[in-house]
Design an enzyme around this catalytic site. Sequence first.
Site, PDB file in Angstrom:
ATOM      1  N   LYS A 126     -12.302   2.108 -14.941  1.00  0.00           N
ATOM      2  CA  LYS A 126     -13.067   0.226 -14.459  1.00  0.00           C
ATOM      3  C   LYS A 126     -13.308  -0.136 -15.448  1.00  0.00           C
ATOM      4  CE  LYS A 126     -12.243   0.687 -10.174  1.00  0.00           C
ATOM      5  NZ  LYS A 126     -10.963   0.073  -9.161  1.00  0.00           N
ATOM      6  N   TYR A 128     -14.316   7.644 -13.213  1.00  0.00           N
ATOM      7  CA  TYR A 128     -14.483   6.457 -12.611  1.00  0.00           C
ATOM      8  C   TYR A 128     -14.719   5.778 -12.924  1.00  0.00           C
ATOM      9  CZ  TYR A 128     -14.842   3.315  -8.487  1.00  0.00           C
ATOM     10  OH  TYR A 128     -14.804   2.396  -8.044  1.00  0.00           O
ATOM     11  N   VAL A 170       5.715  -1.305   1.697  1.00  0.00           N
ATOM     12  CA  VAL A 170       5.401   0.369   0.749  1.00  0.00           C
ATOM     13  C   VAL A 170       5.332   0.796  -0.374  1.00  0.00           C
ATOM     14  CG1 VAL A 170       5.314   3.051   1.105  1.00  0.00           C
ATOM     15  CG2 VAL A 170       4.870   1.449   3.226  1.00  0.00           C
ATOM     16  N   ASP A 204       0.841  -1.052  -0.175  1.00  0.00           N
ATOM     17  CA  ASP A 204      -0.008   0.102  -0.500  1.00  0.00           C
ATOM     18  C   ASP A 204       0.857   0.635  -0.239  1.00  0.00           C
ATOM     19  OD1 ASP A 204      -3.754   0.109   1.133  1.00  0.00           O
ATOM     20  OD2 ASP A 204      -1.866   2.326   0.824  1.00  0.00           O
TER      21      ASP A 204
HETATM   22  N1  LIG Z   1     -16.052  -0.315  -1.962  1.00  0.00           N
HETATM   23  C1  LIG Z   1     -16.807   0.125  -2.445  1.00  0.00           C
HETATM   24  O1  LIG Z   1     -18.061   0.094  -2.770  1.00  0.00           O
HETATM   25  C2  LIG Z   1     -16.423  -1.104  -3.938  1.00  0.00           C
HETATM   26  C3  LIG Z   1     -16.903  -0.963  -5.313  1.00  0.00           C
HETATM   27  C4  LIG Z   1     -16.871  -1.440  -6.896  1.00  0.00           C
HETATM   28  C5  LIG Z   1     -15.281  -1.583  -6.571  1.00  0.00           C
HETATM   29  N2  LIG Z   1     -13.927  -1.217  -5.422  1.00  0.00           N
HETATM   30  C6  LIG Z   1     -12.789  -0.699  -5.872  1.00  0.00           C
HETATM   31  O2  LIG Z   1     -12.487  -2.112  -4.750  1.00  0.00           O
HETATM   32  C7  LIG Z   1     -10.872  -1.472  -4.698  1.00  0.00           C
HETATM   33  C8  LIG Z   1     -10.491  -1.319  -3.059  1.00  0.00           C
HETATM   34  O3  LIG Z   1     -11.602  -0.420  -2.667  1.00  0.00           O
HETATM   35  P1  LIG Z   1     -11.302   0.251  -1.170  1.00  0.00           P
HETATM   36  O4  LIG Z   1     -12.954   0.247  -1.284  1.00  0.00           O
HETATM   37  O5  LIG Z   1     -10.883  -1.242  -0.174  1.00  0.00           O
HETATM   38  O6  LIG Z   1     -11.710   1.571  -1.157  1.00  0.00           O
HETATM   39  P2  LIG Z   1     -10.396   1.502   0.292  1.00  0.00           P
HETATM   40  O7  LIG Z   1     -10.434   3.299   0.223  1.00  0.00           O
HETATM   41  O8  LIG Z   1     -10.684   1.125   1.163  1.00  0.00           O
HETATM   42  O9  LIG Z   1      -9.129   0.669   0.142  1.00  0.00           O
HETATM   43  C9  LIG Z   1      -8.601   1.657  -0.816  1.00  0.00           C
HETATM   44  C10 LIG Z   1      -6.746   1.606  -0.546  1.00  0.00           C
HETATM   45  O10 LIG Z   1      -6.252   1.773  -2.089  1.00  0.00           O
HETATM   46  C11 LIG Z   1      -4.473   2.288  -1.472  1.00  0.00           C
HETATM   47  N3  LIG Z   1      -4.416   3.483  -2.462  1.00  0.00           N
HETATM   48  C12 LIG Z   1      -4.641   4.524  -3.024  1.00  0.00           C
HETATM   49  N4  LIG Z   1      -4.169   4.733  -3.773  1.00  0.00           N
HETATM   50  C13 LIG Z   1      -2.446   4.222  -3.788  1.00  0.00           C
HETATM   51  C14 LIG Z   1      -1.887   4.058  -4.158  1.00  0.00           C
HETATM   52  N5  LIG Z   1      -1.491   5.055  -5.933  1.00  0.00           N
HETATM   53  N6  LIG Z   1      -1.103   3.067  -4.511  1.00  0.00           N
HETATM   54  C15 LIG Z   1      -0.979   2.549  -3.830  1.00  0.00           C
HETATM   55  N7  LIG Z   1      -2.168   2.014  -2.783  1.00  0.00           N
HETATM   56  C16 LIG Z   1      -3.256   3.250  -2.669  1.00  0.00           C
HETATM   57  C17 LIG Z   1      -5.276   3.195  -0.126  1.00  0.00           C
HETATM   58  O11 LIG Z   1      -4.523   3.518   1.004  1.00  0.00           O
HETATM   59  C18 LIG Z   1      -6.431   2.149   0.628  1.00  0.00           C
HETATM   60  O12 LIG Z   1      -5.486   1.496   1.890  1.00  0.00           O
HETATM   61  C19 LIG Z   1     -10.468  -0.025  -5.563  1.00  0.00           C
HETATM   62  O13 LIG Z   1      -9.889  -0.257  -6.881  1.00  0.00           O
HETATM   63  C20 LIG Z   1     -12.496   0.265  -5.662  1.00  0.00           C
HETATM   64  O14 LIG Z   1     -12.081   1.174  -6.919  1.00  0.00           O
HETATM   65  C21 LIG Z   1     -14.746  -0.463  -4.654  1.00  0.00           C
END
Ligand SMILES: NC(=O)c1ccc[n+]([C@@H]2O[C@H](COP(=O)([O-])OP(=O)(O)OC[C@H]3O[C@@H](n4cnc5c(N)ncnc54)[C@H](O)[C@@H]3O)[C@@H](O)[C@H]2O)c1
Length: 269
Positions: free
Chosen positions: A177, A173, A75, A36
């Site tokens: 996707k 977005y 990291v 991350d």
């Molecule tokens: N939560 C939802 O409803 C949902 C729905 C569809 C898709 N998604 C997708 O699921 C995936 C995970 O999202 P989430 O819901 O867990 O969100 P979240 O914000 O809880 O987690 C995202 C993580 O990615 C890390 N991150 C962000 N930018 C980064 C970078 N440049 N390099 C490395 N790490 C980075 C953040 O620090 C965080 O820990 C994403 O791709 C999101 O688009 C989520």
Amino acid sequence: MTTATRVALVTGAARGIGAATVLALADADWAVLAVDAVAEDPALPYSMSTPADLAAVVDEANGRAGSADRVRPYVADVRDLAALEAAVAEAETRWGGLDAAVAAAGVIAGGVPLWQMRTEQERAVLDVDLGGVIALARAAVPALLRRPEPRAGRFLAVASAAATRGMPMLAVYCAAKAGVTGLIRALAVELASTGVTANAVSPGSTDTPILAESARLYGRPDAAVFAGQQPMERLLDPAEVAAVLAFLAGPASSGMTGAVVPVDGGLAL
Ligand SMILES: NC(=O)c1ccc[n+]([C@@H]2O[C@H](COP(=O)([O-])OP(=O)(O)OC[C@H]3O[C@@H](n4cnc5c(N)ncnc54)[C@H](O)[C@@H]3O)[C@@H](O)[C@H]2O)c1
């Protein structure tokens, strides 16, 4: 650590779906490099994970696995190809190879029509949500192919129901996707008979900080508003998405490649 242990690298590992995937894989006896950026993104108005978040996920996974180093933190920003190549090298050096790479890191921005979106936010979404998946594929697929035949390597990405639904105020977005799903289909065909597969999941509204930010972008008080849009009439738990990713990471998904699997409580119906 036995050489029979399967080895995964998961991005976005410090919270949400990525963190749940780390836990699911560790519970299934995988060794996992939990990657991350754990840093704020100056282009975005909401908080990313912290180093403490990543450490907590690693501690929980190792505690459940009863091992001090089944899961290791790393990291790296997914926009940095060299950093991801170094992460892959770390996993190979530590555990002897790589069997699965899961691109879960993602960000969200929007809240305005496309033509009003700030350029730096457009870049952040495209560069992390699509560019970051491409960078992980470039870094990890050669490692998956370095495993001897017969291979069972898995490249996995987290797309979204936004890949197929036109969601207003989230056009970039949605574009990123949809790009991920196109990438997965083409990569799957490129990987052909290598034994390495490429698949994605498309989550619906899942209870994580990204969904809270989506609610804010729509001017709603909290993410509960999204529950009613899904036929299941509830938000998904990140563990429900992670369970499907863990299945796809394993040998039992050998007949699947180029698939985009909805894990969305019926949102796409
Ligand atoms: N939560 C939802 O409803 C949902 C729905 C569809 C898709 N998604 C997708 O699921 C995936 C995970 O999202 P989430 O819901 O867990 O969100 P979240 O914000 O809880 O987690 C995202 C993580 O990615 C890390 N991150 C962000 N930018 C980064 C970078 N440049 N390099 C490395 N790490 C980075 C953040 O620090 C965080 O820990 C994403 O791709 C999101 O688009 C989520």
